[in-house]
Design a protein around this motif. Structure first.
Motif, PDB file in Angstrom:
ATOM      1  N   TYR A  25      -7.065 -12.278   7.258  1.00 19.76           N
ATOM      2  CA  TYR A  25      -6.196 -11.403   6.476  1.00 19.76           C
ATOM      3  C   TYR A  25      -6.002 -10.053   7.176  1.00 19.76           C
ATOM      4  O   TYR A  25      -4.914  -9.475   7.153  1.00 19.76           O
ATOM      5  N   PHE A  26      -7.043  -9.530   7.809  1.00 16.62           N
ATOM      6  CA  PHE A  26      -6.941  -8.261   8.531  1.00 16.62           C
ATOM      7  C   PHE A  26      -5.983  -8.377   9.714  1.00 16.62           C
ATOM      8  O   PHE A  26      -5.134  -7.503   9.922  1.00 16.62           O
ATOM      9  N   ILE A  27      -6.103  -9.455  10.476  1.00 20.61           N
ATOM     10  CA  ILE A  27      -5.197  -9.675  11.608  1.00 20.61           C
ATOM     11  C   ILE A  27      -3.759  -9.802  11.116  1.00 20.61           C
ATOM     12  O   ILE A  27      -2.835  -9.234  11.714  1.00 20.61           O
ATOM     13  N   HIS A  28      -3.561 -10.538  10.027  1.00 16.78           N
ATOM     14  CA  HIS A  28      -2.219 -10.665   9.454  1.00 16.78           C
ATOM     15  C   HIS A  28      -1.686  -9.299   9.031  1.00 16.78           C
ATOM     16  O   HIS A  28      -0.506  -8.997   9.220  1.00 16.78           O
ATOM     17  N   THR A  29      -2.541  -8.462   8.460  1.00 15.59           N
ATOM     18  CA  THR A  29      -2.126  -7.121   8.037  1.00 15.59           C
ATOM     19  C   THR A  29      -1.670  -6.288   9.236  1.00 15.59           C
ATOM     20  O   THR A  29      -0.631  -5.618   9.170  1.00 15.59           O
ATOM     21  N   ILE A  30      -2.424  -6.339  10.329  1.00 16.18           N
ATOM     22  CA  ILE A  30      -2.083  -5.563  11.515  1.00 16.18           C
ATOM     23  C   ILE A  30      -0.727  -5.996  12.072  1.00 16.18           C
ATOM     24  O   ILE A  30       0.150  -5.167  12.337  1.00 16.18           O
ATOM     25  N   PHE A  31      -0.537  -7.308  12.237  1.00 17.78           N
ATOM     26  CA  PHE A  31       0.729  -7.792  12.783  1.00 17.78           C
ATOM     27  C   PHE A  31       1.897  -7.576  11.811  1.00 17.78           C
ATOM     28  O   PHE A  31       3.028  -7.338  12.240  1.00 17.78           O
ATOM     29  N   SER A  32       1.638  -7.642  10.509  1.00 16.40           N
ATOM     30  CA  SER A  32       2.685  -7.347   9.535  1.00 16.40           C
ATOM     31  C   SER A  32       3.079  -5.871   9.595  1.00 16.40           C
ATOM     32  O   SER A  32       4.265  -5.541   9.445  1.00 16.40           O
ATOM     33  N   ALA A  33       2.112  -4.996   9.802  1.00 19.02           N
ATOM     34  CA  ALA A  33       2.411  -3.567   9.924  1.00 19.02           C
ATOM     35  C   ALA A  33       3.237  -3.292  11.169  1.00 19.02           C
ATOM     36  O   ALA A  33       4.170  -2.477  11.142  1.00 19.02           O
ATOM     37  N   ILE A  34       2.930  -3.968  12.266  1.00 16.22           N
ATOM     38  CA  ILE A  34       3.721  -3.812  13.489  1.00 16.22           C
ATOM     39  C   ILE A  34       5.152  -4.277  13.245  1.00 16.22           C
ATOM     40  O   ILE A  34       6.116  -3.615  13.651  1.00 16.22           O
ATOM     41  N   ARG A  35       5.309  -5.400  12.566  1.00 17.65           N
ATOM     42  CA  ARG A  35       6.649  -5.911  12.264  1.00 17.65           C
ATOM     43  C   ARG A  35       7.387  -4.952  11.328  1.00 17.65           C
ATOM     44  O   ARG A  35       8.560  -4.689  11.501  1.00 17.65           O
ATOM     45  N   TRP A  36       6.684  -4.430  10.333  1.00 17.60           N
ATOM     46  CA  TRP A  36       7.295  -3.515   9.372  1.00 17.60           C
ATOM     47  C   TRP A  36       7.794  -2.245  10.065  1.00 17.60           C
ATOM     48  O   TRP A  36       8.871  -1.734   9.751  1.00 17.60           O
ATOM     49  N   LYS A  37       7.017  -1.742  11.023  1.00 17.60           N
ATOM     50  CA  LYS A  37       7.403  -0.531  11.751  1.00 17.60           C
ATOM     51  C   LYS A  37       8.618  -0.771  12.638  1.00 17.60           C
ATOM     52  O   LYS A  37       9.311   0.168  13.008  1.00 17.60           O
ATOM     53  N   SER A  38       8.904  -2.024  12.986  1.00 16.89           N
ATOM     54  CA  SER A  38      10.038  -2.307  13.856  1.00 16.89           C
ATOM     55  C   SER A  38      11.363  -2.337  13.097  1.00 16.89           C
ATOM     56  O   SER A  38      12.423  -2.428  13.704  1.00 16.89           O
ATOM     57  N   PHE A  39      11.324  -2.277  11.760  1.00 19.63           N
ATOM     58  CA  PHE A  39      12.562  -2.266  10.977  1.00 19.63           C
ATOM     59  C   PHE A  39      13.249  -0.943  11.083  1.00 19.63           C
ATOM     60  O   PHE A  39      12.749   0.084  11.133  1.00 19.63           O
TER      61      PHE A  39
END
Length: 155
Positions: free
Chosen positions: A141-155
């Motif tokens: 879940y932590f790894i998913h959170t990190i990669f989701s945050a990276i994706r979110w910042k790319s919007f």
């Protein structure tokens, strides 16, 4: 050159969620969360232990993760940045829940290391396995959170 991280600023839908990072982590989250759920449910419950909290966390995260995966698979999110932010928020919340459950069940295993007869040692071993898979679920879940945050910042 092909990339498995998907396009930046893009939320995949359909079968693409099983090929892009962070969405590829849905299946490990469901597998390890289901293992925690099954292992805790099969132990002998002794009063004043945190197993009820751990099973509540694992059930909640299992159901919500499955529903979240279905929302993305069906394309109901329509590629909006608010869904990317909600994805980060949910996975961060699930990480905190699993971390608290992991610490509680590990602490319980430390306190109850002797067991009570044959049934006690079997329950102890199941609790140890649940603790390990709970920590693995926390990591996923932590790894998913990190990669989701990276994706979110790319919007």
């Amino acid at each position: 050159m092909a990339s498995n991280t998907g396009q930046m600023g893009y939320l995949p839908s359909g079968g693409a969620i099983f090929c892009t990072i962070p969405d590829i982590f849905y299946l490990p989250e469901l597998i390890f969360g289901g293992l925690v759920w099954c292992l805790i449910a099969s132990t002998y419950i002794i009063p004043y232990n945190p197993q009820a909290y751990v099973i509540t966390v694992s059930l909640f995260c299992f159901v919500v993760t499955f529903l979240w995966m279905m929302i993305f698979a069906c394309g109901a999110h329509r590629n909006r940045s608010s869904w990317a932010g909600a994805d980060v928020a949910y996975h961060a919340f699930a990480t905190l829940l699993y971390l608290s459950a992991s610490v509680l069940i590990a602490y319980w295993c430390i306190l109850y290391r002797d067991g009570n007869g044959d049934m006690g040692i079997t329950s102890y071993k199941l609790d140890i396995a649940a603790s390990v898979f709970c920590f693995v679920s926390t990591l996923v879940y932590f790894i998913h959170t990190i990669f989701s945050a990276i994706r979110w910042k790319s919007f």
